[in-house]
Write a protein that holds these residues in place. Structure first.
Motif, PDB file in Angstrom:
ATOM      1  N   LEU A 199       0.833  -1.208   0.000  1.00 21.10           N
ATOM      2  CA  LEU A 199       0.000   0.000   0.000  1.00 21.10           C
ATOM      3  C   LEU A 199       0.865   1.256   0.000  1.00 21.10           C
ATOM      4  CD1 LEU A 199      -2.740   1.436   0.271  1.00 21.10           C
ATOM      5  CD2 LEU A 199      -2.561   1.125   2.752  1.00 21.10           C
ATOM      6  N   LEU A 200       1.909   1.233   0.810  1.00 19.93           N
ATOM      7  CA  LEU A 200       2.805   2.390   0.905  1.00 19.93           C
ATOM      8  C   LEU A 200       3.482   2.665  -0.437  1.00 19.93           C
ATOM      9  CD1 LEU A 200       3.884   4.488   2.882  1.00 19.93           C
ATOM     10  CD2 LEU A 200       5.700   2.892   3.501  1.00 19.93           C
ATOM     11  N   SER A 201       3.863   1.613  -1.164  1.00 18.15           N
ATOM     12  CA  SER A 201       4.520   1.810  -2.459  1.00 18.15           C
ATOM     13  C   SER A 201       3.585   2.498  -3.455  1.00 18.15           C
ATOM     14  CB  SER A 201       4.989   0.465  -3.024  1.00 18.15           C
ATOM     15  OG  SER A 201       3.897  -0.354  -3.394  1.00 18.15           O
ATOM     16  N   HIS A 202       2.301   2.141  -3.418  1.00 16.61           N
ATOM     17  CA  HIS A 202       1.325   2.782  -4.311  1.00 16.61           C
ATOM     18  C   HIS A 202       1.179   4.263  -3.975  1.00 16.61           C
ATOM     19  CE1 HIS A 202       0.413  -1.334  -5.264  1.00 16.61           C
ATOM     20  NE2 HIS A 202      -0.585  -1.004  -6.067  1.00 16.61           N
ATOM     21  N   ILE A 203       1.090   4.560  -2.683  1.00  8.38           N
ATOM     22  CA  ILE A 203       0.923   5.948  -2.247  1.00  8.38           C
ATOM     23  C   ILE A 203       2.158   6.776  -2.600  1.00  8.38           C
ATOM     24  CG2 ILE A 203       0.663   7.442  -0.225  1.00  8.38           C
ATOM     25  CD1 ILE A 203      -1.023   5.182   1.019  1.00  8.38           C
ATOM     26  N   VAL A 204       3.343   6.201  -2.363  1.00  8.94           N
ATOM     27  CA  VAL A 204       4.593   6.906  -2.660  1.00  8.94           C
ATOM     28  C   VAL A 204       4.716   7.178  -4.152  1.00  8.94           C
ATOM     29  CG1 VAL A 204       7.110   6.679  -2.674  1.00  8.94           C
ATOM     30  CG2 VAL A 204       5.815   6.077  -0.632  1.00  8.94           C
ATOM     31  N   ARG A 205       4.324   6.213  -4.988  1.00  6.77           N
ATOM     32  CA  ARG A 205       4.378   6.442  -6.441  1.00  6.77           C
ATOM     33  C   ARG A 205       3.495   7.622  -6.827  1.00  6.77           C
ATOM     34  NH1 ARG A 205       6.029   4.540 -11.105  1.00  6.77           N
ATOM     35  NH2 ARG A 205       7.081   2.736 -10.197  1.00  6.77           N
ATOM     36  N   GLY A 206       2.335   7.710  -6.233  1.00  4.66           N
ATOM     37  CA  GLY A 206       1.447   8.827  -6.521  1.00  4.66           C
ATOM     38  C   GLY A 206       2.016  10.152  -6.061  1.00  4.66           C
TER      39      GLY A 206
ATOM     40  N   ARG B  84       5.165  10.889  -5.600  1.00  4.07           N
ATOM     41  CA  ARG B  84       6.317  11.253  -6.427  1.00  4.07           C
ATOM     42  C   ARG B  84       5.849  11.856  -7.752  1.00  4.07           C
ATOM     43  NH1 ARG B  84      10.411   7.054  -9.354  1.00  4.07           N
ATOM     44  NH2 ARG B  84       8.437   6.640 -10.406  1.00  4.07           N
ATOM     45  N   TRP B  85       4.820  11.281  -8.334  1.00  2.00           N
ATOM     46  CA  TRP B  85       4.285  11.799  -9.597  1.00  2.00           C
ATOM     47  C   TRP B  85       3.736  13.202  -9.402  1.00  2.00           C
ATOM     48  CZ3 TRP B  85      -0.814  10.298 -12.392  1.00  2.00           C
ATOM     49  CH2 TRP B  85      -0.755  10.723 -13.731  1.00  2.00           C
ATOM     50  N   ARG B  86       3.156  13.453  -8.214  1.00  2.87           N
ATOM     51  CA  ARG B  86       2.597  14.786  -7.949  1.00  2.87           C
ATOM     52  C   ARG B  86       3.681  15.861  -8.007  1.00  2.87           C
ATOM     53  NH1 ARG B  86      -0.724  16.465  -2.516  1.00  2.87           N
ATOM     54  NH2 ARG B  86       1.252  15.855  -1.558  1.00  2.87           N
ATOM     55  N   MET B  87       4.917  15.520  -7.645  1.00  2.48           N
ATOM     56  CA  MET B  87       6.000  16.494  -7.732  1.00  2.48           C
ATOM     57  C   MET B  87       6.203  16.957  -9.168  1.00  2.48           C
ATOM     58  SD  MET B  87       8.877  14.968  -5.123  1.00  2.48           S
ATOM     59  CE  MET B  87       9.882  16.444  -5.291  1.00  2.48           C
ATOM     60  N   GLN B  88       6.069  16.046 -10.125  1.00  2.00           N
ATOM     61  CA  GLN B  88       6.207  16.413 -11.539  1.00  2.00           C
ATOM     62  C   GLN B  88       5.025  17.272 -11.995  1.00  2.00           C
ATOM     63  OE1 GLN B  88       6.963  12.041 -12.483  1.00  2.00           O
ATOM     64  NE2 GLN B  88       8.080  13.042 -14.128  1.00  2.00           N
TER      65      GLN B  88
ATOM     66  N   ASN C 252      12.787  20.546  -6.494  1.00  2.00           N
ATOM     67  CA  ASN C 252      13.395  19.711  -5.463  1.00  2.00           C
ATOM     68  C   ASN C 252      13.800  18.347  -6.050  1.00  2.00           C
ATOM     69  OD1 ASN C 252      14.338  18.647  -3.088  1.00  2.00           O
ATOM     70  ND2 ASN C 252      12.333  18.478  -2.106  1.00  2.00           N
ATOM     71  N   LEU C 253      14.739  18.383  -6.972  1.00  2.00           N
ATOM     72  CA  LEU C 253      15.178  17.169  -7.671  1.00  2.00           C
ATOM     73  C   LEU C 253      15.679  16.110  -6.701  1.00  2.00           C
ATOM     74  CD1 LEU C 253      15.818  15.585 -10.220  1.00  2.00           C
ATOM     75  CD2 LEU C 253      17.991  16.831 -10.381  1.00  2.00           C
ATOM     76  N   TRP C 254      16.438  16.532  -5.691  1.00  2.00           N
ATOM     77  CA  TRP C 254      16.963  15.556  -4.731  1.00  2.00           C
ATOM     78  C   TRP C 254      15.841  14.904  -3.942  1.00  2.00           C
ATOM     79  CZ3 TRP C 254      21.438  13.712  -5.663  1.00  2.00           C
ATOM     80  CH2 TRP C 254      22.431  14.518  -6.247  1.00  2.00           C
ATOM     81  N   GLY C 255      14.804  15.670  -3.672  1.00  2.00           N
ATOM     82  CA  GLY C 255      13.631  15.093  -3.009  1.00  2.00           C
ATOM     83  C   GLY C 255      12.955  14.059  -3.891  1.00  2.00           C
ATOM     84  N   TYR C 256      12.893  14.360  -5.194  1.00  2.00           N
ATOM     85  CA  TYR C 256      12.289  13.434  -6.161  1.00  2.00           C
ATOM     86  C   TYR C 256      13.082  12.121  -6.199  1.00  2.00           C
ATOM     87  CZ  TYR C 256      10.430  11.697 -10.600  1.00  2.00           C
ATOM     88  OH  TYR C 256       9.839  10.921 -11.570  1.00  2.00           O
ATOM     89  N   LEU C 257      14.404  12.238  -6.220  1.00  2.00           N
ATOM     90  CA  LEU C 257      15.243  11.038  -6.250  1.00  2.00           C
ATOM     91  C   LEU C 257      15.121  10.256  -4.942  1.00  2.00           C
ATOM     92  CD1 LEU C 257      18.447  12.484  -7.968  1.00  2.00           C
ATOM     93  CD2 LEU C 257      16.629  11.112  -9.007  1.00  2.00           C
ATOM     94  N   ALA C 258      14.970  10.981  -3.826  1.00  2.00           N
ATOM     95  CA  ALA C 258      14.795  10.311  -2.530  1.00  2.00           C
ATOM     96  C   ALA C 258      13.482   9.532  -2.507  1.00  2.00           C
ATOM     97  CB  ALA C 258      14.825  11.339  -1.401  1.00  2.00           C
TER      98      ALA C 258
ATOM     99  N   SER D 162      12.074   8.284  -5.075  1.00  2.00           N
ATOM    100  CA  SER D 162      12.266   7.142  -5.981  1.00  2.00           C
ATOM    101  C   SER D 162      12.961   5.986  -5.268  1.00  2.00           C
ATOM    102  CB  SER D 162      13.089   7.566  -7.205  1.00  2.00           C
ATOM    103  OG  SER D 162      12.437   8.587  -7.929  1.00  2.00           O
ATOM    104  N   LEU D 163      13.996   6.319  -4.485  1.00  2.00           N
ATOM    105  CA  LEU D 163      14.701   5.277  -3.726  1.00  2.00           C
ATOM    106  C   LEU D 163      13.774   4.653  -2.684  1.00  2.00           C
ATOM    107  CD1 LEU D 163      18.165   7.013  -3.171  1.00  2.00           C
ATOM    108  CD2 LEU D 163      17.638   5.136  -4.751  1.00  2.00           C
ATOM    109  N   PHE D 164      12.969   5.486  -2.028  1.00  2.00           N
ATOM    110  CA  PHE D 164      12.041   4.971  -1.027  1.00  2.00           C
ATOM    111  C   PHE D 164      10.973   4.093  -1.672  1.00  2.00           C
ATOM    112  CE2 PHE D 164       8.381   5.719   2.004  1.00  2.00           C
ATOM    113  CZ  PHE D 164       8.872   4.859   2.980  1.00  2.00           C
ATOM    114  N   LEU D 165      10.537   4.471  -2.871  1.00  2.00           N
ATOM    115  CA  LEU D 165       9.548   3.683  -3.610  1.00  2.00           C
ATOM    116  C   LEU D 165      10.056   2.266  -3.846  1.00  2.00           C
ATOM    117  CD1 LEU D 165       7.005   3.295  -5.384  1.00  2.00           C
ATOM    118  CD2 LEU D 165       8.299   4.295  -7.279  1.00  2.00           C
TER     119      LEU D 165
END
Length: 333
Positions: free
Chosen positions: A59-66, A68-72, A220-226, A228-231
């Motif tokens: 569940l957490l992976s689905h939420i994190v993917r969403g 992360r996409w919101r940042m874009q 916040n590119l570094w936040g985006y990459l973070a 991604s790693l957490f995902l």
């Protein structure tokens, strides 16, 4: 046959041919299985507390993917709610159970419609998203290969077919053939540029380049990459905790879990509904590399792959149904 009929036939084949392939793989995988023994393994007990942990990370992976996409999407001037982003991902994976790759299109269409964005714009944001995923998955694959190569080499060397694979990839003839192929491609480049295959490959490379350039525009590119790693950490933990479902796999360490996870992830490249067939073969083979069973038809292997897969896909289906209910309620407002 007119053009519309050909397009319809092509769409039907894209859906049913992969499914047929998956079903054939399942038949091949299970035709020698002694199901009463598999049921005995299940009756010995499943560690449900670990099932809960696995589901939480799914569940957490689905939420994190969403998120992360919101940042874009924020870089495009819109700020979707976290709930809408989660619903879009839930629906994405839920639809992919029935129609592979359709979920991604639906996800972009849902957000584009709800927030008044051009559909092509939301699709474009997925290019850089998938590119980052490819890079992270590639690094994890390299780590698994380098650290766990002994298990895979010893497994392959234990069979005639596997030894032939090792001999092939270590053969100087393969290197020579690759060099000859590169030279031929360069010599025939003018002719190849006119072919549809070349244009598709060139288009793919161009889209990847657009995606690479698009990443720099993400705030916040570094936040985006973070994120991604957490995902991918969530994906990994969701997979590795499956080893603790059963007594016969709970001894596998984190590196073994990484190898099993990567093998399963690579199998999902094939567009089969829910990874049915390819995932089972890939994960089952990884288990054999670590001494879980002697053949793919052995009860421990079958117990692991079917229980893990069923729980995962059942949860994805529930999330997908939740997303469809939310969409229908939003339309009625």
């Amino acid at each position: 046959m007119n053009k519309s009929s050909k397009k319809l036939l092509k769409k039907i084949l894209k859906i049913f041919l992969p499914l047929l392939l998956g079903l054939l793989m399942v038949w091949s995988l299970t035709r020698k299985v002694e199901w009463p023994i598999v049921l005995e393994e299940i009756e010995k007990g499943i560690a449900w507390e670990w099932v809960f942990v696995s589901i939480v990370f799914a569940l957490l992976s689905h939420i994190v993917r969403g998120l992360r996409w919101r940042m874009q999407l924020r870089a495009l001037g819109i700020n979707p709610s976290a709930h809408d982003m989660a619903v879009s991902v839930f629906g994405n994976y839920g639809l992919n159970l029935a129609l592979p790759r359709v979920g991604e299109v639906w996800r972009c269409s849902y957000i584009a419609t709800r927030y008044g964005l051009p559909f092509s714009t939301t699709i474009g944001t997925m290019v850089s998203e998938r590119l980052v995923d490819m890079i992270v998955a590639g690094v994890m694959l390299l780590m698994a290969i380098l650290h766990e190569q002994e298990h895979f080499v010893s497994f392959l060397a234990g069979s005639d077919g596997g030894q032939k694979v090792i001999d092939l990839f270590t053969s100087p003839w393969l290197l020579g053939a690759c060099i000859v192929a590169v030279v031929l491609v360069l010599l025939c480049s003018k002719f190849l540029k006119r072919t549809q295959f070349y244009q598709k490959v060139a288009g793919f490379i161009y889209n990847m380049w657009v995606g690479i350039k698009g990443i720099k525009d993400v705030p916040n590119l570094w936040g985006y990459l973070a994120w991604s790693l957490f995902l991918w950490f969530c994906y990994y933990v969701n997979s590795y905790t499956c080893c603790y479902f059963f007594g016969f796999t709970e001894h596998l360490d984190a590196w073994a879990g990484l190898a099993i996870f990567i093998m399963g992830s690579l199998s999902l490249v094939l567009p089969v509904q829910g990874g049915l067939g390819p995932w089972h073969y890939a994960v089952g083979t990884a288990l054999l590399c670590y001494g879980i069973g002697q053949e793919l038809s052995d009860a421990p292997v079958q117990t692991f792959i079917w229980v893990s897969w069923s729980l995962e896909q059942g949860f994805v289906l529930l999330l997908g149904l939740y997303a469809m209910v939310v969409v229908m309620l939003n339309r009625n407002k």
